[in-house]
Scaffold this motif. Structure first.
Motif, PDB file in Angstrom:
ATOM      1  N   SER A  90       0.812  -1.236   0.000  1.00  0.00           N
ATOM      2  CA  SER A  90       0.000   0.000   0.000  1.00  0.00           C
ATOM      3  C   SER A  90       0.838   1.277   0.000  1.00  0.00           C
ATOM      4  O   SER A  90       0.604   2.190   0.776  1.00  0.00           O
ATOM      5  N   TRP A  91       1.789   1.309  -0.908  1.00  0.00           N
ATOM      6  CA  TRP A  91       2.662   2.463  -1.111  1.00  0.00           C
ATOM      7  C   TRP A  91       1.965   3.431  -2.066  1.00  0.00           C
ATOM      8  O   TRP A  91       1.569   3.052  -3.172  1.00  0.00           O
ATOM      9  N   THR A  92       1.779   4.665  -1.656  1.00  0.00           N
ATOM     10  CA  THR A  92       1.139   5.662  -2.507  1.00  0.00           C
ATOM     11  C   THR A  92       2.215   6.405  -3.289  1.00  0.00           C
ATOM     12  O   THR A  92       3.119   7.005  -2.700  1.00  0.00           O
ATOM     13  N   ASN A  93       2.090   6.364  -4.617  1.00  0.00           N
ATOM     14  CA  ASN A  93       3.147   6.936  -5.436  1.00  0.00           C
ATOM     15  C   ASN A  93       2.716   7.073  -6.885  1.00  0.00           C
ATOM     16  O   ASN A  93       1.736   6.468  -7.324  1.00  0.00           O
ATOM     17  N   SER A  94       3.488   7.858  -7.628  1.00  0.00           N
ATOM     18  CA  SER A  94       3.452   7.825  -9.083  1.00  0.00           C
ATOM     19  C   SER A  94       4.883   7.870  -9.576  1.00  0.00           C
ATOM     20  O   SER A  94       5.271   8.737 -10.362  1.00  0.00           O
ATOM     21  N   CYS A  95       5.652   6.943  -9.112  1.00  0.00           N
ATOM     22  CA  CYS A  95       7.100   6.959  -9.266  1.00  0.00           C
ATOM     23  C   CYS A  95       7.511   6.127 -10.481  1.00  0.00           C
ATOM     24  O   CYS A  95       7.650   4.905 -10.394  1.00  0.00           O
ATOM     25  N   GLY A  96       7.644   6.790 -11.620  1.00  0.00           N
ATOM     26  CA  GLY A  96       8.054   6.086 -12.826  1.00  0.00           C
ATOM     27  C   GLY A  96       6.929   5.436 -13.589  1.00  0.00           C
ATOM     28  O   GLY A  96       7.180   4.633 -14.500  1.00  0.00           O
ATOM     29  N   ARG A 115      18.360   6.525 -11.793  1.00  0.00           N
ATOM     30  CA  ARG A 115      18.619   7.879 -12.282  1.00  0.00           C
ATOM     31  C   ARG A 115      17.642   8.261 -13.401  1.00  0.00           C
ATOM     32  O   ARG A 115      17.146   9.395 -13.441  1.00  0.00           O
ATOM     33  N   ALA A 116      17.353   7.308 -14.273  1.00  0.00           N
ATOM     34  CA  ALA A 116      16.402   7.577 -15.359  1.00  0.00           C
ATOM     35  C   ALA A 116      15.003   7.818 -14.803  1.00  0.00           C
ATOM     36  O   ALA A 116      14.272   8.698 -15.292  1.00  0.00           O
ATOM     37  N   LYS A 117      14.639   7.067 -13.776  1.00  0.00           N
ATOM     38  CA  LYS A 117      13.315   7.255 -13.182  1.00  0.00           C
ATOM     39  C   LYS A 117      13.202   8.633 -12.545  1.00  0.00           C
ATOM     40  O   LYS A 117      12.191   9.329 -12.746  1.00  0.00           O
ATOM     41  N   VAL A 118      14.198   9.030 -11.801  1.00  0.00           N
ATOM     42  CA  VAL A 118      14.168  10.346 -11.154  1.00  0.00           C
ATOM     43  C   VAL A 118      14.114  11.446 -12.208  1.00  0.00           C
ATOM     44  O   VAL A 118      13.338  12.409 -12.085  1.00  0.00           O
ATOM     45  N   ALA A 119      14.924  11.325 -13.241  1.00  0.00           N
ATOM     46  CA  ALA A 119      14.904  12.339 -14.301  1.00  0.00           C
ATOM     47  C   ALA A 119      13.528  12.417 -14.948  1.00  0.00           C
ATOM     48  O   ALA A 119      13.032  13.511 -15.254  1.00  0.00           O
ATOM     49  N   VAL A 122      10.480  11.625 -13.637  1.00  0.00           N
ATOM     50  CA  VAL A 122       9.436  12.230 -12.802  1.00  0.00           C
ATOM     51  C   VAL A 122       9.689  13.724 -12.614  1.00  0.00           C
ATOM     52  O   VAL A 122       8.743  14.515 -12.554  1.00  0.00           O
ATOM     53  N   LEU A 123      10.950  14.122 -12.534  1.00  0.00           N
ATOM     54  CA  LEU A 123      11.243  15.548 -12.453  1.00  0.00           C
ATOM     55  C   LEU A 123      10.768  16.278 -13.702  1.00  0.00           C
ATOM     56  O   LEU A 123      10.246  17.401 -13.633  1.00  0.00           O
ATOM     57  N   ASP A 124      10.913  15.635 -14.840  1.00  0.00           N
ATOM     58  CA  ASP A 124      10.443  16.225 -16.095  1.00  0.00           C
ATOM     59  C   ASP A 124       8.931  16.407 -16.084  1.00  0.00           C
ATOM     60  O   ASP A 124       8.407  17.329 -16.720  1.00  0.00           O
ATOM     61  N   TYR A 125       8.218  15.551 -15.356  1.00  0.00           N
ATOM     62  CA  TYR A 125       6.756  15.655 -15.224  1.00  0.00           C
ATOM     63  C   TYR A 125       6.342  16.646 -14.135  1.00  0.00           C
ATOM     64  O   TYR A 125       5.152  16.863 -13.920  1.00  0.00           O
ATOM     65  N   GLY A 126       7.293  17.201 -13.423  1.00  0.00           N
ATOM     66  CA  GLY A 126       6.958  18.131 -12.347  1.00  0.00           C
ATOM     67  C   GLY A 126       6.692  17.463 -11.018  1.00  0.00           C
ATOM     68  O   GLY A 126       6.161  18.091 -10.093  1.00  0.00           O
ATOM     69  N   ASP A 138      26.185   8.731  -1.400  1.00  0.00           N
ATOM     70  CA  ASP A 138      25.218   9.654  -1.992  1.00  0.00           C
ATOM     71  C   ASP A 138      24.359   8.852  -2.966  1.00  0.00           C
ATOM     72  O   ASP A 138      24.434   7.625  -3.015  1.00  0.00           O
ATOM     73  N   GLY A 139      23.503   9.551  -3.700  1.00  0.00           N
ATOM     74  CA  GLY A 139      22.688   8.855  -4.686  1.00  0.00           C
ATOM     75  C   GLY A 139      21.445   8.183  -4.128  1.00  0.00           C
ATOM     76  O   GLY A 139      20.943   7.212  -4.699  1.00  0.00           O
ATOM     77  N   VAL A 140      20.923   8.698  -3.008  1.00  0.00           N
ATOM     78  CA  VAL A 140      19.655   8.192  -2.473  1.00  0.00           C
ATOM     79  C   VAL A 140      18.538   9.121  -2.956  1.00  0.00           C
ATOM     80  O   VAL A 140      18.582  10.332  -2.732  1.00  0.00           O
ATOM     81  N   ALA A 141      17.558   8.544  -3.639  1.00  0.00           N
ATOM     82  CA  ALA A 141      16.438   9.332  -4.154  1.00  0.00           C
ATOM     83  C   ALA A 141      15.387   9.482  -3.066  1.00  0.00           C
ATOM     84  O   ALA A 141      15.056   8.510  -2.365  1.00  0.00           O
ATOM     85  N   TYR A 142      14.873  10.697  -2.947  1.00  0.00           N
ATOM     86  CA  TYR A 142      13.846  10.980  -1.937  1.00  0.00           C
ATOM     87  C   TYR A 142      12.634  11.584  -2.630  1.00  0.00           C
ATOM     88  O   TYR A 142      12.750  12.562  -3.370  1.00  0.00           O
ATOM     89  N   PHE A 143      11.474  10.963  -2.376  1.00  0.00           N
ATOM     90  CA  PHE A 143      10.208  11.408  -2.950  1.00  0.00           C
ATOM     91  C   PHE A 143       9.301  11.835  -1.795  1.00  0.00           C
ATOM     92  O   PHE A 143       8.627  10.999  -1.173  1.00  0.00           O
ATOM     93  N   PRO A 144       9.283  13.115  -1.445  1.00  0.00           N
ATOM     94  CA  PRO A 144       8.673  13.548  -0.183  1.00  0.00           C
ATOM     95  C   PRO A 144       7.161  13.448  -0.129  1.00  0.00           C
ATOM     96  O   PRO A 144       6.598  13.400   0.970  1.00  0.00           O
ATOM     97  N   ARG A 145       6.452  13.418  -1.264  1.00  0.00           N
ATOM     98  CA  ARG A 145       4.992  13.392  -1.226  1.00  0.00           C
ATOM     99  C   ARG A 145       4.422  11.978  -1.243  1.00  0.00           C
ATOM    100  O   ARG A 145       3.202  11.795  -1.240  1.00  0.00           O
ATOM    101  N   GLU A 146       5.278  10.983  -1.276  1.00  0.00           N
ATOM    102  CA  GLU A 146       4.799   9.603  -1.261  1.00  0.00           C
ATOM    103  C   GLU A 146       4.586   9.139   0.179  1.00  0.00           C
ATOM    104  O   GLU A 146       4.906   9.846   1.134  1.00  0.00           O
ATOM    105  N   GLY A 147       4.040   7.955   0.334  1.00  0.00           N
ATOM    106  CA  GLY A 147       3.783   7.449   1.673  1.00  0.00           C
ATOM    107  C   GLY A 147       3.085   6.110   1.631  1.00  0.00           C
ATOM    108  O   GLY A 147       3.290   5.313   0.705  1.00  0.00           O
TER     109      GLY A 147
END
Length: 381
Positions: free
Chosen positions: A46-52, A101-105, A107-111, A137-146
């Motif tokens: 039950s992870w809430t996200n739109s990650c990739g 890295r591709a996933k983060v790039a 979602v950032l492109d989508y705002g 380093d290199g840990v991705a953080y998605f603050p609005r997920e939960g």
């Protein structure tokens, strides 16, 4: 107006659709072969996200689903199911690192909100982690997920529906659908009860293909099993969803943790009694990975091992809205139900009652499967 709607399934989608229907004045009966939230909704990460998520329409639907959770939690007279605590993710190896890295790039492109953290920043967020398990380093953080406490959410939505006049029928499987003139006329239950209907919504999750077949529709599904390990209360501060290379985990209320690894999913086997069993060695590996990441987990014990069946339509996208061949037969079926349920369920409820939701639902209709031969139709009289 539609007068009586039968919603098949009392999980997150069934509960959300029922709440949306009763709020608009419909008479609703929710039917389930078991107990509310007794299937996938009670055995999911039950992870809430739109990650990739792709394509863009699926991403936007998921973002809208996250926003709908925020609104409902803010408006509700009682809550406790919604936890927008953020998600941390990192990868081992060049290939997995490139994918992240591709996933983060993307979602950032989508705002979408995301940023990179180093080890020190992660430890400020999650001080209970073992420093040696983290990359520098290199840990991705998605603050609005939960994450969502889905049984509690299902309970709230069903209570809302019942207060609006809905009936909830449990432990009574759907055994037949009576169809004539390209419409469903009645739903038959194992108990012998017959429910005349103006509309039906298929929210049966892993059993959605079987329910569709009763209506003469072929819904291609590729369901998978998911195994989750719940711990006893542990003296460790875990505040966020964490996707580490060897273990995924999140809080599960009252000091408990929920652990998962894709590796353990394949360890579930059908037992002689028809249920599932999971090899203890597979459970131990997941717990060991959690202990390595959060040493405080060592003081906890395994409280429960849950096996759920993930409902995944064949192309991976949600199936939402009416079916062209049966105008009063509707779908609300998908993977990522925790993220989508409140928003998508309300869109479907609106369409059932005649509101135009064509723009939002067009990419997700059942009839897309006809375009590649994945579905056929026929009717039971």
């Amino acid at each position: 107006m539609v007068t009586h709607v039968v919603v098949i399934g009392a999980g997150v989608y069934g509960a959300a659709v029922a709440a949306g229907l009763t709020r608009r004045g419909a008479r609703v009966t929710v039917v389930d072969a078991g107990a509310p939230a007794g299937g996938t909704s009670g055995a999911t990460f039950s992870w809430t996200n739109s990650c990739g998520k792709q394509p863009r329409a699926y991403h936007e639907l998921s973002v809208a689903g996250m926003a709908a959770h925020r609104r409902l939690a803010a408006e509700a007279t009682q809550d406790g199911w919604y936890h927008e605590s953020g998600n941390l993710e990192w990868a081992d190896g060049d290939v997995a690192g490139a994918r992240l890295r591709a996933k983060v790039a993307g979602v950032l492109d989508y705002g979408y909100e995301a940023r990179w953290l180093d080890r020190a920043e992660v430890l400020r967020l999650e001080p209970g982690m073992a420093q040696a398990e983290l990359p520098p380093d290199g840990v991705a953080y998605f603050p609005r997920e939960g994450w969502i406490d889905l049984p509690r959410l299902v309970g709230y939505l069903l209570a809302t529906a019942v207060s609006g006049g809905a009936e909830v029928v449990r432990d009574d499987a759907v055994t037949g659908l009576e169809t004539t003139a390209a419409e469903v006329r009645a739903v038959r239950l194992a108990s012998g009860r017959r429910l005349p209907v103006a509309a039906v919504v298929n929210c049966a999750g892993p059993q959605a293909a079987r329910v569709a077949e009763l209506a003469g529709l072929v819904l291609p599904m590729r369901n998978t099993r998911g195994v989750l390990v719940q711990t006893s209360p542990a003296p460790v501060a875990v505040s966020r969803v964490v996707h580490a290379p060897r273990v995924h985990l999140r809080p599960d209320g009252d000091g408990r943790l929920l652990l998962h690894s894709p590796e353990i999913d394949g360890a579930a086997r059908v037992a002689d009694d028809g249920g599932f069993q999971v090899a203890p060695s597979a459970v131990e590996r997941v717990v060991e990975a959690a202990v390595a990441l959060y040493p405080g987990v060592r003081a906890a014990s395994v409280r429960d091992v849950r096996v759920g069946e993930r409902p995944i339509p064949d192309d991976g996208l949600p199936v939402l809205g009416r079916a062209a061949a049966l105008a009063n037969f509707h779908f609300a079926v998908s993977h990522s139900g925790a993220t989508l349920c409140v928003h998508a369920g309300d869109l479907v409820a609106a369409e059932v009652l005649g509101e135009d939701r064509s723009e939002e639902l067009a990419p997700f209709r059942f009839d897309r499967f006809n375009r590649y031969g994945g579905a056929g139709t026929g009717h039971n009289s």
